[in-house]
Design a protein around this motif. Structure first.
Motif, PDB file in Angstrom:
ATOM      1  N   PRO A 141     -16.842   7.735  14.663  1.00  0.00           N
ATOM      2  CA  PRO A 141     -16.468   7.696  16.076  1.00  0.00           C
ATOM      3  C   PRO A 141     -16.010   6.306  16.524  1.00  0.00           C
ATOM      4  O   PRO A 141     -16.507   5.282  16.059  1.00  0.00           O
ATOM      5  CB  PRO A 141     -17.773   8.082  16.796  1.00  0.00           C
ATOM      6  CG  PRO A 141     -18.588   8.771  15.778  1.00  0.00           C
ATOM      7  CD  PRO A 141     -18.235   8.144  14.467  1.00  0.00           C
ATOM      8  N   ARG A 142     -15.030   6.291  17.444  1.00  0.00           N
ATOM      9  CA  ARG A 142     -14.577   5.035  18.042  1.00  0.00           C
ATOM     10  C   ARG A 142     -14.064   5.314  19.439  1.00  0.00           C
ATOM     11  O   ARG A 142     -13.726   6.447  19.788  1.00  0.00           O
ATOM     12  CB  ARG A 142     -13.482   4.387  17.186  1.00  0.00           C
ATOM     13  CG  ARG A 142     -12.204   5.182  17.125  1.00  0.00           C
ATOM     14  CD  ARG A 142     -11.163   4.589  16.191  1.00  0.00           C
ATOM     15  NE  ARG A 142     -10.802   3.237  16.507  1.00  0.00           N
ATOM     16  CZ  ARG A 142      -9.666   2.666  16.109  1.00  0.00           C
ATOM     17  NH1 ARG A 142      -8.800   3.361  15.368  1.00  0.00           N
ATOM     18  NH2 ARG A 142      -9.385   1.437  16.411  1.00  0.00           N
ATOM     19  N   SER A 143     -13.968   4.270  20.247  1.00  0.00           N
ATOM     20  CA  SER A 143     -13.553   4.436  21.642  1.00  0.00           C
ATOM     21  C   SER A 143     -12.046   4.496  21.794  1.00  0.00           C
ATOM     22  O   SER A 143     -11.546   5.014  22.797  1.00  0.00           O
ATOM     23  CB  SER A 143     -14.097   3.278  22.492  1.00  0.00           C
ATOM     24  OG  SER A 143     -13.590   2.039  22.010  1.00  0.00           O
ATOM     25  N   PHE A 144     -11.302   3.969  20.830  1.00  0.00           N
ATOM     26  CA  PHE A 144      -9.842   3.944  20.906  1.00  0.00           C
ATOM     27  C   PHE A 144      -9.290   5.369  20.928  1.00  0.00           C
ATOM     28  O   PHE A 144      -9.771   6.244  20.201  1.00  0.00           O
ATOM     29  CB  PHE A 144      -9.284   3.183  19.707  1.00  0.00           C
ATOM     30  CG  PHE A 144      -7.791   2.985  19.739  1.00  0.00           C
ATOM     31  CD1 PHE A 144      -7.237   1.978  20.494  1.00  0.00           C
ATOM     32  CD2 PHE A 144      -6.954   3.810  19.011  1.00  0.00           C
ATOM     33  CE1 PHE A 144      -5.868   1.792  20.536  1.00  0.00           C
ATOM     34  CE2 PHE A 144      -5.595   3.646  19.044  1.00  0.00           C
ATOM     35  CZ  PHE A 144      -5.034   2.628  19.805  1.00  0.00           C
ATOM     36  N   ASP A 145      -8.265   5.603  21.740  1.00  0.00           N
ATOM     37  CA  ASP A 145      -7.703   6.947  21.880  1.00  0.00           C
ATOM     38  C   ASP A 145      -6.704   7.214  20.749  1.00  0.00           C
ATOM     39  O   ASP A 145      -5.494   7.249  20.952  1.00  0.00           O
ATOM     40  CB  ASP A 145      -7.013   7.086  23.237  1.00  0.00           C
ATOM     41  CG  ASP A 145      -6.560   8.515  23.499  1.00  0.00           C
ATOM     42  OD1 ASP A 145      -7.096   9.440  22.855  1.00  0.00           O
ATOM     43  OD2 ASP A 145      -5.654   8.710  24.330  1.00  0.00           O
ATOM     44  N   GLY A 146      -7.236   7.398  19.551  1.00  0.00           N
ATOM     45  CA  GLY A 146      -6.432   7.711  18.380  1.00  0.00           C
ATOM     46  C   GLY A 146      -7.273   8.500  17.405  1.00  0.00           C
ATOM     47  O   GLY A 146      -8.508   8.540  17.510  1.00  0.00           O
ATOM     48  N   PRO A 147      -6.653   9.150  16.420  1.00  0.00           N
ATOM     49  CA  PRO A 147      -7.403  10.035  15.536  1.00  0.00           C
ATOM     50  C   PRO A 147      -8.175   9.342  14.421  1.00  0.00           C
ATOM     51  O   PRO A 147      -9.079   9.940  13.841  1.00  0.00           O
ATOM     52  CB  PRO A 147      -6.301  10.930  14.943  1.00  0.00           C
ATOM     53  CG  PRO A 147      -5.080  10.075  14.953  1.00  0.00           C
ATOM     54  CD  PRO A 147      -5.190   9.237  16.187  1.00  0.00           C
ATOM     55  N   GLY A 246      -8.057  14.289  14.149  1.00  0.00           N
ATOM     56  CA  GLY A 246      -9.320  13.630  14.419  1.00  0.00           C
ATOM     57  C   GLY A 246     -10.518  14.486  14.100  1.00  0.00           C
ATOM     58  O   GLY A 246     -10.471  15.711  14.182  1.00  0.00           O
ATOM     59  N   ALA A 247     -11.619  13.827  13.738  1.00  0.00           N
ATOM     60  CA  ALA A 247     -12.874  14.517  13.440  1.00  0.00           C
ATOM     61  C   ALA A 247     -13.798  14.419  14.640  1.00  0.00           C
ATOM     62  O   ALA A 247     -14.031  13.331  15.176  1.00  0.00           O
ATOM     63  CB  ALA A 247     -13.546  13.892  12.217  1.00  0.00           C
ATOM     64  N   ARG A 253      -5.351  14.997  21.657  1.00  0.00           N
ATOM     65  CA  ARG A 253      -4.416  16.074  22.019  1.00  0.00           C
ATOM     66  C   ARG A 253      -2.992  15.532  22.084  1.00  0.00           C
ATOM     67  O   ARG A 253      -2.298  15.682  23.079  1.00  0.00           O
ATOM     68  CB  ARG A 253      -4.829  16.705  23.345  1.00  0.00           C
ATOM     69  CG  ARG A 253      -6.179  17.422  23.299  1.00  0.00           C
ATOM     70  CD  ARG A 253      -6.389  18.239  24.557  1.00  0.00           C
ATOM     71  NE  ARG A 253      -5.435  19.349  24.624  1.00  0.00           N
ATOM     72  CZ  ARG A 253      -5.066  19.931  25.757  1.00  0.00           C
ATOM     73  NH1 ARG A 253      -5.521  19.491  26.919  1.00  0.00           N
ATOM     74  NH2 ARG A 253      -4.204  20.939  25.740  1.00  0.00           N
ATOM     75  N   PHE A 254      -2.570  14.882  21.042  1.00  0.00           N
ATOM     76  CA  PHE A 254      -1.184  14.478  20.894  1.00  0.00           C
ATOM     77  C   PHE A 254      -0.896  14.347  19.411  1.00  0.00           C
ATOM     78  O   PHE A 254      -1.815  14.245  18.597  1.00  0.00           O
ATOM     79  CB  PHE A 254      -0.890  13.161  21.629  1.00  0.00           C
ATOM     80  CG  PHE A 254      -1.578  11.952  21.043  1.00  0.00           C
ATOM     81  CD1 PHE A 254      -1.004  11.255  19.981  1.00  0.00           C
ATOM     82  CD2 PHE A 254      -2.791  11.511  21.543  1.00  0.00           C
ATOM     83  CE1 PHE A 254      -1.631  10.144  19.436  1.00  0.00           C
ATOM     84  CE2 PHE A 254      -3.427  10.400  20.998  1.00  0.00           C
ATOM     85  CZ  PHE A 254      -2.845   9.712  19.938  1.00  0.00           C
ATOM     86  N   ILE A 269       4.342  13.339  22.404  1.00  0.00           N
ATOM     87  CA  ILE A 269       4.375  14.728  21.934  1.00  0.00           C
ATOM     88  C   ILE A 269       2.990  15.306  22.206  1.00  0.00           C
ATOM     89  O   ILE A 269       2.050  15.174  21.422  1.00  0.00           O
ATOM     90  CB  ILE A 269       4.720  14.818  20.434  1.00  0.00           C
ATOM     91  CG1 ILE A 269       6.054  14.133  20.154  1.00  0.00           C
ATOM     92  CG2 ILE A 269       4.767  16.274  19.986  1.00  0.00           C
ATOM     93  CD1 ILE A 269       7.240  14.757  20.834  1.00  0.00           C
ATOM     94  N   ALA A 270       2.873  15.912  23.374  1.00  0.00           N
ATOM     95  CA  ALA A 270       1.584  16.363  23.898  1.00  0.00           C
ATOM     96  C   ALA A 270       1.841  17.342  25.037  1.00  0.00           C
ATOM     97  O   ALA A 270       2.976  17.477  25.496  1.00  0.00           O
ATOM     98  CB  ALA A 270       0.771  15.163  24.402  1.00  0.00           C
TER      99      ALA A 270
END
Length: 323
Positions: A141-147, A246-247, A253-254, A269-270
């Motif tokens: 887990p991480r806070s960054f908005d990426g997978p 992402g896990a 959602r992109f 692309i979302a």
């Protein structure tokens, strides 16, 4: 010196605003998505007779289509990524720590001309050069908005690479950002010491084929939200669907985001992105799959929309690099 604008007025103090105040009743736009509240309160009182609006969306939309100069800068940033991706296989060895490979990546990037900074617009979302993740780290887990998950040296600082050491047969996910003259390119490749498991190899092959389909959709006039729906349709009936992009809580959602002066530009692309793609839009496309406890595979490439399709700026092969 670098700007195409001629009338740039430095605002060293709020007193410098006096000669810029428009006539009463005129409209003034602020980037309210990024301007701190305290700064806005200090500045806006000098415009008390004006109508103040949020100009964030207007400015971001204007920046969505890049000029030839901007595209060339992003192309140079993509060349930096290609140099690193070809260097990484020479560095892999059993017991290699993530942070040591991260340091090598940073060295190669800087020697290739990387600007040393990656800007992100969204509040409370920071990134260094990207993610270096061995095995299960890519699902951490991480806070960054990426997978892509990452363990860093210190939880308080989201820099790439932690203490985990490389083992044979586990995927090495490298998701990094090139930077040239302020402009960003984004890319990912997967590596391994020896062969990955059949499950991982099959997953990666599916993603490469999916990426090829996405490339075919990157044309002027196509709608980002419809491309996203098409991607989900292609993945929905596969075993990869629960782990796509992402896990667990890392799932996003992109599947692609625009890049330019910042890493998180528009369009995306979302869902809900309905404006048709135009020539000059630059997208980082990153289909990936992540399995908790095992890690992730996938690719990311930076593309520019052209008059009749797209051009891929990150040119390294997308196969898993097995050492």
């Amino acid at each position: 010196m670098e700007s195409a604008l001629e009338n740039i007025v430095p605002l060293k103090t709020y007193a410098d605003l006096r000669g810029l105040i428009p006539n009463p009743g005129q409209t003034v736009g602020f980037e309210l998505d990024v301007v701190p509240v305290a700064t806005f309160q200090q500045v806006s009182k000098h415009f008390e007779n004006c109508k103040i609006i949020d100009a964030s969306a207007t400015l971001r939309t204007a920046r969505a289509v890049k000029t030839a100069y901007e595209i060339d800068c992003i192309r140079q940033a993509a060349h930096q990524l290609d140099k690193v991706f070809l260097d990484i296989p020479l560095q892999l060895r059993e017991g290699l720590p993530e942070f040591e490979l991260a340091a090598r990546i940073e060295y190669v990037l800087r020697m290739a001309g990387h600007q040393g900074l990656s800007r992100v617009r969204r509040f409370n979302m920071e990134i260094h050069y990207g993610a270096v993740s061995f095995g299960e780290t890519a699902a951490y887990p991480r806070s960054f908005d990426g997978p892509v998950g990452v363990r860093r040296l210190y939880p308080a600082v989201p820099a790439m690479g932690g203490h985990k050491r490389l083992s044979r047969g586990e995927p090495v996910m490298i998701d990094i950002v090139g930077g040239y003259a302020g402009y960003i390119a984004d890319g990912s490749r997967v590596y391994a010491l020896g062969l990955l498991s059949q499950r991982m190899r099959d997953t990666h092959q599916f993603i490469v084929e999916l990426n090829g389909w996405i490339e075919e959709q990157l044309k002027p006039g196509n709608i980002p939200s419809e491309i996203y729906s098409g991607i989900l349709d292609r993945i929905s009936n596969t075993s990869f669907a629960p782990h796509f992009m992402g896990a667990g809580e890392n799932q996003v959602r992109f599947v692609a985001h625009s890049v330019g002066l910042e890493l998180d530009e528009i369009p995306v692309i979302a869902p809900k992105f309905e404006t048709p793609l135009e020539p000059g839009v630059v997208l980082a496309v990153e289909p990936k799959v992540f399995y908790p406890g095992l890690g992730g595979v996938g690719v990311e490439n930076t593309y520019v929309i052209t008059g009749n399709g797209c051009e891929k700026l990150t040119l390294c092969p997308m196969d898993v690099y097995s050492v």
